[in-house]
Write a protein that holds these residues in place. Structure first.
Motif, mmCIF file in Angstrom:
data_model
loop_
_atom_site.group_PDB
_atom_site.id
_atom_site.type_symbol
_atom_site.label_atom_id
_atom_site.label_comp_id
_atom_site.label_asym_id
_atom_site.label_seq_id
_atom_site.Cartn_x
_atom_site.Cartn_y
_atom_site.Cartn_z
ATOM 1 N N UNK A 193 0.796 -1.221 0.000
ATOM 2 C CA UNK A 193 0.000 0.000 0.000
ATOM 3 C C UNK A 193 0.835 1.281 0.000
ATOM 4 N N UNK A 194 2.131 1.236 0.244
ATOM 5 C CA UNK A 194 2.933 2.465 0.256
ATOM 6 C C UNK A 194 2.857 3.115 -1.125
ATOM 7 N N UNK A 195 2.459 4.391 -1.166
ATOM 8 C CA UNK A 195 2.361 5.134 -2.413
ATOM 9 C C UNK A 195 1.053 4.925 -3.158
ATOM 10 N N UNK A 196 0.245 3.983 -2.718
ATOM 11 C CA UNK A 196 -1.026 3.726 -3.398
ATOM 12 C C UNK A 196 -2.035 4.817 -3.064
ATOM 13 N N UNK A 197 -2.880 5.129 -4.021
ATOM 14 C CA UNK A 197 -3.916 6.143 -3.824
ATOM 15 C C UNK A 197 -4.985 5.561 -2.896
ATOM 16 N N UNK A 198 -5.281 6.276 -1.813
ATOM 17 C CA UNK A 198 -6.228 5.803 -0.815
ATOM 18 C C UNK A 198 -7.618 5.580 -1.410
ATOM 19 N N UNK A 199 -8.023 6.464 -2.306
ATOM 20 C CA UNK A 199 -9.364 6.360 -2.874
ATOM 21 C C UNK A 199 -9.528 5.107 -3.730
ATOM 22 N N UNK A 200 -8.426 4.513 -4.187
ATOM 23 C CA UNK A 200 -8.518 3.245 -4.926
ATOM 24 C C UNK A 200 -8.952 2.101 -4.010
ATOM 25 N N UNK A 201 -8.804 2.279 -2.709
ATOM 26 C CA UNK A 201 -9.184 1.252 -1.738
ATOM 27 C C UNK A 201 -10.629 1.416 -1.251
ATOM 28 N N UNK A 202 -11.251 2.540 -1.635
ATOM 29 C CA UNK A 202 -12.614 2.845 -1.195
ATOM 30 C C UNK A 202 -13.593 2.406 -2.280
ATOM 31 N N UNK A 203 -14.699 1.831 -1.862
ATOM 32 C CA UNK A 203 -15.751 1.407 -2.789
ATOM 33 C C UNK A 203 -16.253 2.631 -3.561
ATOM 34 N N UNK A 204 -16.515 2.460 -4.852
ATOM 35 C CA UNK A 204 -16.882 3.570 -5.739
ATOM 36 C C UNK A 204 -18.072 4.378 -5.216
ATOM 37 N N UNK A 205 -19.062 3.701 -4.623
ATOM 38 C CA UNK A 205 -20.239 4.417 -4.111
ATOM 39 C C UNK A 205 -19.891 5.361 -2.963
ATOM 40 N N UNK A 206 -18.795 5.098 -2.257
ATOM 41 C CA UNK A 206 -18.425 5.912 -1.091
ATOM 42 C C UNK A 206 -17.390 6.993 -1.404
ATOM 43 N N UNK A 207 -16.926 7.086 -2.640
ATOM 44 C CA UNK A 207 -15.878 8.060 -2.982
ATOM 45 C C UNK A 207 -16.244 9.483 -2.582
ATOM 46 N N UNK A 208 -17.428 9.922 -2.988
ATOM 47 C CA UNK A 208 -17.815 11.317 -2.735
ATOM 48 C C UNK A 208 -17.898 11.593 -1.232
ATOM 49 N N UNK A 209 -18.512 10.686 -0.496
ATOM 50 C CA UNK A 209 -18.666 10.876 0.951
ATOM 51 C C UNK A 209 -17.306 10.881 1.653
ATOM 52 N N UNK A 210 -16.418 9.975 1.276
ATOM 53 C CA UNK A 210 -15.092 9.902 1.905
ATOM 54 C C UNK A 210 -14.274 11.138 1.573
ATOM 55 N N UNK A 211 -14.287 11.566 0.326
ATOM 56 C CA UNK A 211 -13.546 12.773 -0.052
ATOM 57 C C UNK A 211 -14.066 13.997 0.701
ATOM 58 N N UNK A 212 -15.394 14.096 0.836
ATOM 59 C CA UNK A 212 -15.989 15.211 1.581
ATOM 60 C C UNK A 212 -15.538 15.168 3.044
ATOM 61 N N UNK A 213 -15.563 13.999 3.647
ATOM 62 C CA UNK A 213 -15.139 13.861 5.053
ATOM 63 C C UNK A 213 -13.663 14.205 5.222
#
Length: 141
Positions: A116-136
């Motif tokens: 996971x070092x250097x990996x984009x965190x949002x790639x680990x988040x389910x697509x439906x939750x992207x907007x909510x996680x980014x907002x948080x």
């Protein structure tokens, strides 16, 4: 401090000129010249001393603040690791700054030391939750 130095300079110059008073016809001019020269040198020396002292003080304060910040970060990280299932550090672009064995375990991944070092965190988040996680993340950063 400055007054002591000034008195010492005047005494030293006067004593040295008293010894040579009979040998020099320009006694007063030489005395004044030497006194002014000694005062300039002492003033410059005192200014340099003040600048060095301030610089050392500023550096000491910066070192203490850095150590305190590192200690606070270590304490926060230890507390978070006790409270949360996984703790990650993200850079401004939301990439993981270091490997996370706990996150790998949560995601049921067979983790290597650099997983996971250097990996984009949002790639680990389910697509439906992207907007909510980014907002948080934006709100809480």
């Amino acid at each position: 401090f400055f007054i002591k130095n000034f008195i010492a300079i005047v005494c030293t110059v006067l004593m040295s000129h008293r010894l040579s008073q009979g040998q020099d016809s320009n006694y007063r001019e030489n005395l004044l010249h030497d006194l002014i020269q000694e005062l300039w040198i002492t003033s410059a020396s005192c200014c340099i001393q003040i600048l060095v002292a301030r610089s050392l003080r500023s550096e000491s304060i910066a070192i203490v603040e850095t150590k305190a910040a590192q200690q606070t970060a270590t304490t926060c990280r230890a507390l978070l690791s006790r409270l949360c299932d996984a703790v990650v550090c993200l850079d401004p672009d939301l990439h993981l700054q270091e490997a996370s064995q706990h996150l790998a375990s949560l995601l049921l991944k067979n983790a290597s030391p650099d997983y996971f070092r250097g990996q984009r965190f949002m790639d680990l988040v389910v697509a439906e939750d992207h907007e909510r996680v980014e907002t948080e993340l934006l709100v809480n950063s």
